[in-house]
Design an enzyme around this catalytic site. Structure first.
Site, PDB file in Angstrom:
ATOM      1  N   ALA A  68      12.007   1.623   5.614  1.00 43.58           N
ATOM      2  CA  ALA A  68      11.895   2.494   6.406  1.00 43.58           C
ATOM      3  C   ALA A  68      10.106   3.125   6.696  1.00 43.58           C
ATOM      4  O   ALA A  68       9.744   2.746   5.864  1.00 43.58           O
ATOM      5  CB  ALA A  68      11.991   3.490   5.168  1.00 43.58           C
ATOM      6  N   GLY A 113      14.423  -0.737   3.882  1.00 46.39           N
ATOM      7  CA  GLY A 113      14.914  -0.054   4.983  1.00 46.39           C
ATOM      8  C   GLY A 113      15.910  -0.865   5.637  1.00 46.39           C
ATOM      9  O   GLY A 113      16.866  -1.597   6.358  1.00 46.39           O
ATOM     10  N   GLU A 116      17.972  -3.515   3.805  1.00 46.30           N
ATOM     11  CA  GLU A 116      19.463  -2.451   4.413  1.00 46.30           C
ATOM     12  C   GLU A 116      20.406  -2.438   5.324  1.00 46.30           C
ATOM     13  O   GLU A 116      21.195  -1.999   5.278  1.00 46.30           O
ATOM     14  CB  GLU A 116      19.293  -0.722   3.609  1.00 46.30           C
ATOM     15  CG  GLU A 116      18.218  -1.022   2.102  1.00 46.30           C
ATOM     16  CD  GLU A 116      18.229   0.241   2.108  1.00 46.30           C
ATOM     17  OE1 GLU A 116      17.116   0.444   1.990  1.00 46.30           O
ATOM     18  OE2 GLU A 116      19.085   0.734   0.342  1.00 46.30           O
ATOM     19  N   GLU A 136      11.271  -0.489  -3.221  1.00 46.30           N
ATOM     20  CA  GLU A 136      11.395   0.595  -3.404  1.00 46.30           C
ATOM     21  C   GLU A 136      11.186   1.130  -4.063  1.00 46.30           C
ATOM     22  O   GLU A 136      10.107   1.988  -4.564  1.00 46.30           O
ATOM     23  CB  GLU A 136      12.328   1.114  -2.903  1.00 46.30           C
ATOM     24  CG  GLU A 136      13.088   1.225  -1.844  1.00 46.30           C
ATOM     25  CD  GLU A 136      13.441   0.242  -0.992  1.00 46.30           C
ATOM     26  OE1 GLU A 136      13.838  -1.193  -1.595  1.00 46.30           O
ATOM     27  OE2 GLU A 136      14.524  -0.112   0.394  1.00 46.30           O
TER      28      GLU A 136
HETATM   29  N1  DAK Z   1       5.975   1.882   7.710  1.00 43.06           N
HETATM   30  C1  DAK Z   1       5.465   2.071   8.141  1.00 43.06           C
HETATM   31  N2  DAK Z   1       4.169   1.529   8.679  1.00 43.06           N
HETATM   32  C2  DAK Z   1       4.645  -0.194   8.126  1.00 43.06           C
HETATM   33  C3  DAK Z   1       5.621  -0.126   7.416  1.00 43.06           C
HETATM   34  C4  DAK Z   1       6.273   0.854   6.251  1.00 43.06           C
HETATM   35  N3  DAK Z   1       7.308   0.095   6.377  1.00 43.06           N
HETATM   36  N4  DAK Z   1       4.891  -1.458   7.391  1.00 43.06           N
HETATM   37  C5  DAK Z   1       3.877  -2.176   7.844  1.00 43.06           C
HETATM   38  N5  DAK Z   1       3.157  -0.982   8.514  1.00 43.06           N
HETATM   39  C6  DAK Z   1       2.101  -0.769   9.683  1.00 43.06           C
HETATM   40  C7  DAK Z   1       1.383  -0.829   8.755  1.00 43.06           C
HETATM   41  O1  DAK Z   1       0.783  -0.001   8.425  1.00 43.06           O
HETATM   42  C8  DAK Z   1       0.355  -1.361   9.929  1.00 43.06           C
HETATM   43  O2  DAK Z   1      -0.151  -0.084  11.262  1.00 43.06           O
HETATM   44  P1  DAK Z   1      -1.955  -0.077  11.197  1.00 43.06           P
HETATM   45  O3  DAK Z   1      -2.442   0.464   9.928  1.00 43.06           O
HETATM   46  O4  DAK Z   1      -2.144  -1.604  11.987  1.00 43.06           O
HETATM   47  O5  DAK Z   1      -1.735   1.192  11.303  1.00 43.06           O
HETATM   48  C9  DAK Z   1       1.173  -2.408  10.440  1.00 43.06           C
HETATM   49  O6  DAK Z   1       2.425  -1.686  10.198  1.00 43.06           O
HETATM   50  C10 DAK Z   1       1.142  -3.563  10.673  1.00 43.06           C
HETATM   51  O7  DAK Z   1       1.325  -3.727   9.074  1.00 43.06           O
HETATM   52  P2  DAK Z   1       0.126  -4.687   8.251  1.00 43.06           P
HETATM   53  O8  DAK Z   1      -1.343  -4.627   8.623  1.00 43.06           O
HETATM   54  O9  DAK Z   1       0.436  -4.631   7.101  1.00 43.06           O
HETATM   55  O10 DAK Z   1       0.861  -6.124   8.428  1.00 43.06           O
HETATM   56  P3  DAK Z   1       0.466  -7.385   6.951  1.00 43.06           P
HETATM   57  O11 DAK Z   1       1.186  -8.410   8.228  1.00 43.06           O
HETATM   58  O12 DAK Z   1      -0.279  -7.601   6.656  1.00 43.06           O
HETATM   59  O13 DAK Z   1       1.996  -7.517   6.511  1.00 43.06           O
HETATM   60  C11 DAK Z   1       3.840  -6.108   5.258  1.00 43.06           C
HETATM   61  C12 DAK Z   1       2.968  -7.029   7.123  1.00 43.06           C
HETATM   62  C13 DAK Z   1       5.597  -5.869   5.920  1.00 43.06           C
HETATM   63  C14 DAK Z   1       3.407  -7.430   4.334  1.00 43.06           C
HETATM   64  C15 DAK Z   1       3.387  -4.912   5.610  1.00 43.06           C
HETATM   65  O14 DAK Z   1       3.231  -4.412   6.364  1.00 43.06           O
HETATM   66  C16 DAK Z   1       4.419  -4.397   4.598  1.00 43.06           C
HETATM   67  O15 DAK Z   1       3.734  -4.459   3.050  1.00 43.06           O
HETATM   68  N6  DAK Z   1       4.942  -2.865   4.912  1.00 43.06           N
HETATM   69  C17 DAK Z   1       5.516  -2.400   4.018  1.00 43.06           C
HETATM   70  C18 DAK Z   1       6.565  -3.111   3.192  1.00 43.06           C
HETATM   71  C19 DAK Z   1       7.892  -1.628   2.841  1.00 43.06           C
HETATM   72  O16 DAK Z   1       7.237  -1.545   1.064  1.00 43.06           O
HETATM   73  N7  DAK Z   1       9.011  -1.454   2.700  1.00 43.06           N
HETATM   74  C20 DAK Z   1       9.845  -0.578   2.834  1.00 43.06           C
HETATM   75  C21 DAK Z   1       9.703   0.729   2.671  1.00 43.06           C
HETATM   76  S1  DAK Z   1      10.238   1.536   1.840  1.00 43.06           S
HETATM   77  C22 DAK Z   1      15.387   6.714   2.166  1.00 43.06           C
HETATM   78  C23 DAK Z   1      16.060   5.891   1.918  1.00 43.06           C
HETATM   79  C24 DAK Z   1      15.432   4.400   2.513  1.00 43.06           C
HETATM   80  C25 DAK Z   1      14.426   4.536   2.070  1.00 43.06           C
HETATM   81  C26 DAK Z   1      13.718   5.543   1.455  1.00 43.06           C
HETATM   82  C27 DAK Z   1      14.563   7.074   1.473  1.00 43.06           C
HETATM   83  N8  DAK Z   1      16.327   8.375   1.553  1.00 43.06           N
HETATM   84  C28 DAK Z   1      17.679   8.458   1.173  1.00 43.06           C
HETATM   85  C29 DAK Z   1      15.118   9.771   1.269  1.00 43.06           C
HETATM   86  C30 DAK Z   1      13.572   3.587   2.370  1.00 43.06           C
HETATM   87  C31 DAK Z   1      12.051   2.856   1.795  1.00 43.06           C
HETATM   88  C32 DAK Z   1      12.302   1.720   2.605  1.00 43.06           C
HETATM   89  O17 DAK Z   1      11.973   1.039   3.326  1.00 43.06           O
END
Ligand code: DAK
Length: 267
Positions: A68, A113, A116, A136
């Site tokens: 997400a 997500g 998921e 998460e």
């Molecule tokens: N969201 C927004 N932007 C993201 C992103 C994300 N999940 N993942 C990556 N990006 C963006 C980065 O911010 C960066 O953008 P800029 O800063 O350049 O503008 C760009 O993509 C490239 O990422 P990185 O520079 O970080 O690239 P790396 O190779 O260094 O790292 C990475 C890749 C995938 C390991 C890292 O980006 C990372 O850890 N990303 C976050 C992964 C994560 O934690 N994903 C889970 C998100 S939580 C809900 C239902 C469902 C959910 C929530 C609520 N409700 C019921 C309300 C689900 C939650 C989730 O999915």
């Protein structure tokens, strides 16, 4: 099909390949992406004559879906969080319930997500470069697109708890070992493999495949006897479709079946 900002769609030989195209954010599922996803699924679900199987993948070589959109969620209040959760859950349930099977071709990060989304698909094929996590709990939330439910059902409660409590990332071979994915192939073979599997599915009776999907998905949530009865009812429905006559006729007459999925005229 409509023009989409975040989705590329290619339809050939009954297979729709859907590419989530938000590569600057590693294909993160922002609200506009999820809204478009719902529209894409609605369109494809109505195209059963042209589309018998769907392959979903992410743009670029690095990421399937990095989750997400954290930047968007950071600003949300409880009402917005709830609305976002409802939107995402709706999209994933629509994938799970669409008449055609959906194969996730996981080409890189499948995080939060993204994992998921892959789990909402019928079958997951991963590139050897793919990785999976539910990060998460490290962000102060829990999986919200049914990750707690689908991962426990697909891989067991112990594995789901380990993944969700630790937020650890696993590689494709580990995902294969626990049944989170069904196949792992080199990245360059990912789409050809997924499309080949989709074509094989598309060569079978679309009516039977649709009913089998329903029998497995709905029956899995029932006790065995109820699931078996549900299957029997769907089995009966097969005989109201021309595919049963075509498939069995081809066997009896030593020919090759060409399926249409059309209902038989009522007697
Ligand atoms: N969201 C927004 N932007 C993201 C992103 C994300 N999940 N993942 C990556 N990006 C963006 C980065 O911010 C960066 O953008 P800029 O800063 O350049 O503008 C760009 O993509 C490239 O990422 P990185 O520079 O970080 O690239 P790396 O190779 O260094 O790292 C990475 C890749 C995938 C390991 C890292 O980006 C990372 O850890 N990303 C976050 C992964 C994560 O934690 N994903 C889970 C998100 S939580 C809900 C239902 C469902 C959910 C929530 C609520 N409700 C019921 C309300 C689900 C939650 C989730 O999915």
């Amino acid at each position: 099909m409509k023009e989409y900002k975040y989705f590329l769609i290619d339809i050939a030989d009954y297979v729709a390949t859907v590419t989530i195209n938000n590569p600057k954010a590693l294909n993160a599922l922002s609200s506009p992406v999820v809204e478009e996803m719902i529209s894409v699924i609605e369109e494809l679900s109505a195209m059963t004559d042209e589309v018998r199987c769907v392959v979903i993948t992410g743009a670029g070589e690095k990421s399937f879906v990095a989750g997400a959109d954290i930047k968007e969620m950071y600003e949300m209040d409880p009402a917005q969080g709830k609305a976002y959760g409802i939107l995402g859950s709706k999209a994933f349930q629509m994938i799970e319930n669409m008449p055609q099977p959906v194969i996730a071709a996981v080409n890189g990060f499948a995080l939060g997500g993204g994992c998921e989304l892959a789990m909402a698909c019928d079958i997951r094929i991963a590139a050897d470069t793919a990785s999976f996590a539910q990060p998460e709990c490290g962000l102060g939330i829990i999986p919200g697109f049914a990750g707690t439910q689908r991962m426990a059902r697909l891989c067991g409660k112990g594995f789901a708890k380990m993944m969700i409590y630790t937020c650890n990332r696993i590689k494709a071979d580990e995902a294969l070992a626990v049944g989170l994915v069904q196949k792992v192939v080199p990245l360059e073979e990912l789409l050809p493999t997924a499309k080949k599997m989709a074509s094989k599915i598309a060569s079978n009776s679309p009516n039977a495949v649709k009913l089998a999907k329903s029998a497995i998905n709905q029956g899995y949530e029932m006790d065995f006897v109820s699931g078996n009865l549900y299957e029997s009812n769907l089995f009966g429905l097969c005989f109201a479709n021309s595919d049963q006559v075509e498939g069995m006729g081809a066997f009896v007459n030593k020919g090759k079946a060409t399926f249409t999925g059309k209902p038989l005229p009522k007697k």
